[in-house]
Design an enzyme around this catalytic site. Structure first.
Site, PDB file in Angstrom:
ATOM      1  N   ASP A  33       0.832  -1.204   0.000  1.00 30.91           N
ATOM      2  CA  ASP A  33       0.000   0.000   0.000  1.00 30.91           C
ATOM      3  C   ASP A  33       0.869   1.258   0.000  1.00 30.91           C
ATOM      4  O   ASP A  33       1.993   1.240   0.503  1.00 30.91           O
ATOM      5  CB  ASP A  33      -0.889  -0.041   1.257  1.00 30.91           C
ATOM      6  CG  ASP A  33      -2.094   0.874   1.133  1.00 30.91           C
ATOM      7  OD1 ASP A  33      -2.316   1.443   0.045  1.00 30.91           O
ATOM      8  OD2 ASP A  33      -2.811   1.018   2.142  1.00 30.91           O
ATOM      9  N   HIS A  50       2.964   3.873  -8.751  1.00 32.18           N
ATOM     10  CA  HIS A  50       2.706   2.465  -9.070  1.00 32.18           C
ATOM     11  C   HIS A  50       3.897   1.848  -9.792  1.00 32.18           C
ATOM     12  O   HIS A  50       4.265   0.699  -9.558  1.00 32.18           O
ATOM     13  CB  HIS A  50       1.449   2.330  -9.939  1.00 32.18           C
ATOM     14  CG  HIS A  50       0.189   2.663  -9.199  1.00 32.18           C
ATOM     15  ND1 HIS A  50      -0.084   2.136  -7.957  1.00 32.18           N
ATOM     16  CD2 HIS A  50      -0.867   3.462  -9.507  1.00 32.18           C
ATOM     17  CE1 HIS A  50      -1.265   2.594  -7.535  1.00 32.18           C
ATOM     18  NE2 HIS A  50      -1.744   3.404  -8.455  1.00 32.18           N
ATOM     19  N   LEU A 144      11.795 -19.799  -4.355  1.00 34.57           N
ATOM     20  CA  LEU A 144      10.676 -19.036  -3.806  1.00 34.57           C
ATOM     21  C   LEU A 144       9.452 -19.049  -4.737  1.00 34.57           C
ATOM     22  O   LEU A 144       9.586 -18.865  -5.944  1.00 34.57           O
ATOM     23  CB  LEU A 144      11.110 -17.567  -3.609  1.00 34.57           C
ATOM     24  CG  LEU A 144      10.005 -16.591  -3.166  1.00 34.57           C
ATOM     25  CD1 LEU A 144       9.801 -16.642  -1.664  1.00 34.57           C
ATOM     26  CD2 LEU A 144      10.328 -15.164  -3.595  1.00 34.57           C
TER      27      LEU A 144
HETATM   28  C1  V07 Z   1       1.188  -4.048  -9.648  1.00 29.76           C
HETATM   29  C2  V07 Z   1       2.913  -2.676  -8.448  1.00 29.76           C
HETATM   30  C3  V07 Z   1       3.247  -3.135  -7.074  1.00 29.76           C
HETATM   31  C4  V07 Z   1       2.593  -2.275  -6.015  1.00 29.76           C
HETATM   32  C5  V07 Z   1       1.124  -2.493  -5.831  1.00 29.76           C
HETATM   33  C6  V07 Z   1       0.119  -2.292  -6.924  1.00 29.76           C
HETATM   34  C7  V07 Z   1       0.555  -2.037  -8.325  1.00 29.76           C
HETATM   35  C8  V07 Z   1       3.807  -6.278 -10.276  1.00 29.76           C
HETATM   36  C9  V07 Z   1       2.801  -6.905 -10.969  1.00 29.76           C
HETATM   37  C10 V07 Z   1       2.903  -8.175 -11.675  1.00 29.76           C
HETATM   38  C11 V07 Z   1       1.970  -9.159 -11.495  1.00 29.76           C
HETATM   39  C12 V07 Z   1       2.058 -10.387 -12.124  1.00 29.76           C
HETATM   40  C13 V07 Z   1       3.120 -10.644 -12.936  1.00 29.76           C
HETATM   41  C14 V07 Z   1       4.064  -9.694 -13.145  1.00 29.76           C
HETATM   42  C15 V07 Z   1       3.959  -8.467 -12.509  1.00 29.76           C
HETATM   43  C16 V07 Z   1       1.678  -6.083 -10.781  1.00 29.76           C
HETATM   44  C17 V07 Z   1      -0.457  -5.289 -10.900  1.00 29.76           C
HETATM   45  C18 V07 Z   1      -0.121  -4.192 -10.117  1.00 29.76           C
HETATM   46  C19 V07 Z   1      -1.852  -5.447 -11.398  1.00 29.76           C
HETATM   47  F1  V07 Z   1       3.229 -11.850 -13.542  1.00 29.76           F
HETATM   48  N1  V07 Z   1       3.384  -5.163  -9.721  1.00 29.76           N
HETATM   49  N2  V07 Z   1       2.081  -5.014 -10.013  1.00 29.76           N
HETATM   50  N3  V07 Z   1       0.425  -6.227 -11.232  1.00 29.76           N
HETATM   51  N4  V07 Z   1       1.537  -2.974  -8.845  1.00 29.76           N
END
Ligand code: V07
Length: 253
Positions: A33, A50, A144
């Protein structure tokens, strides 16, 4: 060697020290968050928060892997996040396709296995495809488990499991008297994973926000004021060290 000496001089914890100072949690779950508030603090657009938050995922995943954590579950997008402005949702949905080419090599180098919990239903193809590619390309890894909670909501998860149990009873595959905690655990999205030992939430909010309600029943909680993009290895290690110093009772004495 140089890096290790610098760390010792600066009084920083090393992965090795954390490993040796007690039982390392098998499963850590994090509510990431504070990206928007981090951006505001620096006068940047929310999207920049983000994006910086996304880049922090690798750092923490590698740190978790180095101390011997088995599963790291990251709450990246909740079923409630669809209520955010359309532009922000679109930006968030583009993060997986950006994360993947940037970080896949590092994930493979550390034998990290990518997984996902959540509903694939509303996810646009441009978000789902890179996730599924990451899952496929890391499926054989034995390190992991990096488990992304995307389009995830725990009440929905429990409701769906309940429907399945009701169906099994109605169709005589399951007897009412035989329903126990395992009946539920086997039907939720984390069926093949241990419950989290430690939950971390960044950015000062003290809520669960519909995250892993069943799974967190006996977990230790750790909160920090730090925004997710500022949450670094040292803060992560201090959360684990505090966990190592707590006594878990599971309701007993
Ligand atoms: C998202 C970045 C991290 C902070 C919190 C919200 C926003 C990495 C991914 C991701 C997910 C799956 C994958 C590769 C990358 C991601 C969303 C939002 C929707 F296989 N960060 N991140 N996906 N945030």
């Amino acid at each position: 060697m140089k890096q290790l000496l610098r760390r010792l001089r600066q009084n920083k914890l090393t992965a090795e020290q954390v490993r040796q100072s007690g039982k390392v949690p098998s499963h850590i779950a994090i509510i990431m968050d504070g990206n928007g508030r981090w951006a505001k603090k620096y006068g940047l657009p929310r999207a920049a928060g983000h994006h910086t938050g996304m880049k922090n995922v690798r750092k923490i995943a590698v740190a978790a892997s180095e101390i011997g954590v088995k599963v790291l579950t990251l709450y990246a997008f909740s079923t409630e996040n669809w209520k955010r402005p359309k532009e922000e949702v679109e930006f968030l949905m583009k993060l997986p396709q950006e994360f993947f080419p940037l970080e896949i090599q590092e994930l493979l180098d550390h034998h990290i296995q990518v997984r996902m919990i959540g509903s694939k239903e509303r996810l646009p193809a441009y978000a789902l495809e890179p996730i599924e590619e990451a899952i496929e390309r890391t499926a054989g890894n034995q390190g992991l488990i990096l488990n992304f909670a995307i389009n995830y909501g725990s009440r929905m998860e429990i409701m769906e499991a309940t429907k399945q149990i009701a169906r099994d009873v109605a169709d005589n595959r399951l007897r009412l008297e035989d329903i126990d905690e395992c009946t539920m655990s086997e039907r939720i999205l984390t069926a093949d994973l241990p419950d989290p030992d430690l939950l971390i939430r960044t950015s000062g909010e003290l809520r669960l926000s519909n995250f892993m309600l069943w799974q967190l029943a006996y977990s230790e909680f750790w909160f920090t004021q730090a925004f997710w993009p500022d949450f670094d290895e040292q803060l992560f290690f201090s959360a684990v060290r505090e966990y190592q110093n707590r006594k878990r009772r599971y309701g007993g004495l």
